[in-house]
Write a protein that holds these residues in place. Sequence first.
Motif, PDB file in Angstrom:
ATOM      1  N   TYR A  65       0.874  -1.184   0.000  1.00  0.00           N
ATOM      2  CA  TYR A  65       0.000   0.000   0.000  1.00  0.00           C
ATOM      3  C   TYR A  65       0.901   1.220   0.000  1.00  0.00           C
ATOM      4  O   TYR A  65       1.768   1.366   0.855  1.00  0.00           O
ATOM      5  CB  TYR A  65      -0.920   0.045   1.231  1.00  0.00           C
ATOM      6  N   GLY A  69      -2.775   5.994  -1.766  1.00  0.00           N
ATOM      7  CA  GLY A  69      -3.665   4.960  -2.269  1.00  0.00           C
ATOM      8  C   GLY A  69      -3.393   4.579  -3.705  1.00  0.00           C
ATOM      9  O   GLY A  69      -2.276   4.723  -4.196  1.00  0.00           O
ATOM     10  N   PHE A  93      -5.814  -4.323  -2.896  1.00  0.00           N
ATOM     11  CA  PHE A  93      -4.422  -4.155  -2.485  1.00  0.00           C
ATOM     12  C   PHE A  93      -3.944  -5.547  -2.078  1.00  0.00           C
ATOM     13  O   PHE A  93      -4.513  -6.156  -1.174  1.00  0.00           O
ATOM     14  CB  PHE A  93      -4.318  -3.185  -1.298  1.00  0.00           C
ATOM     15  N   VAL A  96      -0.895  -7.333   1.620  1.00  0.00           N
ATOM     16  CA  VAL A  96      -0.867  -6.306   2.653  1.00  0.00           C
ATOM     17  C   VAL A  96      -1.238  -6.863   4.019  1.00  0.00           C
ATOM     18  O   VAL A  96      -1.982  -7.834   4.133  1.00  0.00           O
ATOM     19  CB  VAL A  96      -1.821  -5.132   2.316  1.00  0.00           C
TER      20      VAL A  96
END
Length: 153
Positions: A65, A69, A93, A96
């Motif tokens: 990330y 964004g 994403f 993460v």
Amino acid sequence: MAITTNAICNSFKKELLQGSHDFDASTDTYKLAMYTSSATLGKSTTNYSTNPGGGSNTEVTSSGYTAGGSALVNQGVKVSSSIAITDFADLSFTGVTLTARGALIYNTTTNGGSNTTDAVCVLDFGGDKTATAGTFTIQFPAFTTSAAILRLA
């Protein structure tokens, strides 16, 4: 500090009437940034910031990330039953480990293509959401007049 439930930003409403946002062409880039429960986001939010409300470390951090964004894929614009709508494709994403309470959608190219961070809307996840060494997906509603993320009636 709090994230206000799914608020359309007041500054966005004004900028929309001034012609600063284009959802129908590929000229404007919209991004989604995620935040912890320490962020202060709501209808008075005007721009993207890593620490809205003056707190520290309010935007989520994780490998996989990046601050600011990721870019959203716009689904276009349409009008049906006198309701104009626009929406985005789901955003993931991967790889993460993070906890997020909400997000901000913002426009990085308003006012004739110049770089900006103009806030569009705040998304409240309704509680902390987590991913551990996995995929965190923002699932947008259907591209319909009753569900699209942005609707003008």
